[in-house]
Write an enzyme that holds these catalytic residues in place. Structure first.
Site, PDB file in Angstrom:
ATOM      1  N   ASP A  65       0.639  -0.975   0.559  1.00  0.00           N
ATOM      2  CA  ASP A  65       0.172   0.087  -0.213  1.00  0.00           C
ATOM      3  C   ASP A  65       0.611   1.380  -0.116  1.00  0.00           C
ATOM      4  OD1 ASP A  65      -3.568   0.508   0.135  1.00  0.00           O
ATOM      5  OD2 ASP A  65      -1.925   2.454   1.967  1.00  0.00           O
ATOM      6  N   ILE A  66       0.234   2.144  -0.752  1.00  0.00           N
ATOM      7  CA  ILE A  66       2.170   3.104  -1.033  1.00  0.00           C
ATOM      8  C   ILE A  66       1.000   4.734   0.145  1.00  0.00           C
ATOM      9  CG2 ILE A  66       1.869   5.664  -2.211  1.00  0.00           C
ATOM     10  CD1 ILE A  66       1.090   3.947  -4.727  1.00  0.00           C
ATOM     11  N   ASN A 106      -2.583  13.451  -4.047  1.00  0.00           N
ATOM     12  CA  ASN A 106      -3.732  12.814  -4.805  1.00  0.00           C
ATOM     13  C   ASN A 106      -4.355  14.684  -4.454  1.00  0.00           C
ATOM     14  OD1 ASN A 106      -4.165  11.197  -6.909  1.00  0.00           O
ATOM     15  ND2 ASN A 106      -5.100   9.822  -5.942  1.00  0.00           N
ATOM     16  N   ASP A 119      -1.810   9.106 -10.407  1.00  0.00           N
ATOM     17  CA  ASP A 119      -1.913   8.098 -11.790  1.00  0.00           C
ATOM     18  C   ASP A 119      -0.704   7.713 -12.280  1.00  0.00           C
ATOM     19  OD1 ASP A 119      -4.828   8.462 -11.648  1.00  0.00           O
ATOM     20  OD2 ASP A 119      -5.116   9.270 -13.802  1.00  0.00           O
ATOM     21  N   GLU A 163      -4.600   1.875  -4.423  1.00  0.00           N
ATOM     22  CA  GLU A 163      -3.141   2.038  -4.197  1.00  0.00           C
ATOM     23  C   GLU A 163      -2.922   1.587  -3.268  1.00  0.00           C
ATOM     24  OE1 GLU A 163      -5.146   4.144  -0.837  1.00  0.00           O
ATOM     25  OE2 GLU A 163      -5.492   4.235  -2.842  1.00  0.00           O
TER      26      GLU A 163
END
Length: 355
Positions: free
Chosen positions: A213-214, A221, A230, A256
């Site tokens: 997971d980022i 964002n 993106d 993500e």
């Protein structure tokens, strides 16, 4: 002293959340609507999610079908129906050819039988009769051979046409199982792959599931906009892919979130692979190629579990997800291996893709 906040309710599984969202918007619970809400829920297509949210609390079927058409969600049904019709037609044509060949062989067999009776008859032994019989057999054999050659050619052509339909379906499946942004496998493909693992129990002890997971992606964002988000997703996907063996299954399973299923690996080596991915991303520059603006650093948290200790795919996913949660809770940008005794405030569950 202020009262303590109420305990957090367990998060429902994906199917229940989708069903609740559909009921809340008065959406008919039919397969094509479920597919639309599923794609929006997993977050692999932010534009679709925003478009669906723009409908507000009520959505008409015509509006939903229009959105599905815009994002080509129901193209699969048309492709499969078309391929099915073509395959059926080719098979019917092939069966017709086989019936004709059968009729031809029966006719040839009848001629052989009649000719044998004439030659064998005591009262018909003249040379003329034998010559006539040979002429009849030669003509019948020639016709049968010609029909056989035509049959082979037609069967070969039909086989090539059916193979073309099969390749078309294979290509559709590849596209349908690919995330358009990152070019990795998507959630649909992941659900199929993780479900299939437990059909081969002998390979489970050396099979690992890694969830990634980022960190703070929402902030990325919000700060720089979805187009930048993106690009970062695509870059992260590329870095993950470069750090695993070529045959490794890698998927983008949500907004993500990424998943790796790797077989034939020991636990220590799987952990080392996680750390290689993590440090490689930590060291990757995330800059605007035109302005040089730096969006980084971008880091990830990872959770790892081995399939050998799990009863089924649900337990494997839950263990990896729990390890990922503990990684986040430990400050992010780290890897955690599932250990007995890990606790979590909520549970997510994986879901086999439903139409």
């Amino acid at each position: 002293m202020s009262p303590a906040p109420p305990p957090k309710a367990p998060t429902a599984d994906i199917a229940a959340q989708i069903a609740f969202a559909m009921r809340s918007m008065g959406v008919a619970p039919i397969p094509r609507n479920y597919e639309l809400f599923y794609e929006a829920y997993i977050g692999s297509n932010p534009a679709l999610t925003r478009r669906l949210n723009s409908l507000g609390s009520r959505a008409g079927q015509e509006e939903l079908d229009q959105i599905a058409a815009e994002f080509n969600l129901h193209g699969s049904e048309r492709i499969i129906e078309s391929a099915h019709s073509r395959m059926t037609a080719e098979l019917e044509g092939l069966l017709l050819l086989l019936r004709r060949e059968q009729d031809s062989l029966l006719s040839y067999n009848r001629i052989l039988g009649e000719t044998y009776e004439r030659i064998d008859a005591k009262n018909h032994s003249s040379a003329d009769l034998i010559r006539n019989a040979i002429t009849i057999l030669t003509r019948a054999t020639g016709d049968t051979m010609a029909q056989g050659e035509e049959m082979v050619e037609n069967v070969s052509r039909k086989s090539q046409e059916m193979d073309a339909v099969r390749r078309e379906l294979d290509e559709y499946k590849r596209i349908a199982n690919t995330d358009s942004l990152t070019r990795l496998a998507n959630r649909r493909a992941f659900d199929e792959r993780i479900a299939s693992l437990f059909g081969f129990p002998t390979s489970l002890p050396s099979t690992a599931l890694i969830l990634i997971d980022i960190d703070h992606f929402k902030k990325i964002n919000d700060s720089f906009g979805h187009p930048v988000g993106d690009k970062i997703l695509a870059t992260v996907a590329g870095v993950i892919r470069m750090n695993v063996p070529a045959e490794t299954f890698v998927a983008r399973t949500g907004g993500e979130e990424f998943a790796i299923i790797i077989e034939g690996i020991a636990q220590a080596d799987a952990y080392g692979l996680c750390e290689r991915i993590r440090t490689s991303l930590e060291q990757t520059p995330f800059r605007n190629s035109r302005t040089g603006f730096n969006y980084g650093p971008v880091t990830v948290s990872l959770g790892l579990a081995m399939a050998g200790a799990c009863e089924d795919a649900t337990e494997l996913y839950s263990r990896s997800d729990l390890a990922l949660y503990c990684s986040k809770n430990a400050g992010r940008n780290c890897t955690r291996l599932f250990e007995a005794g890990m606790q979590k405030e909520f549970n997510k569950s994986w879901l086999i893709y439903k139409r």
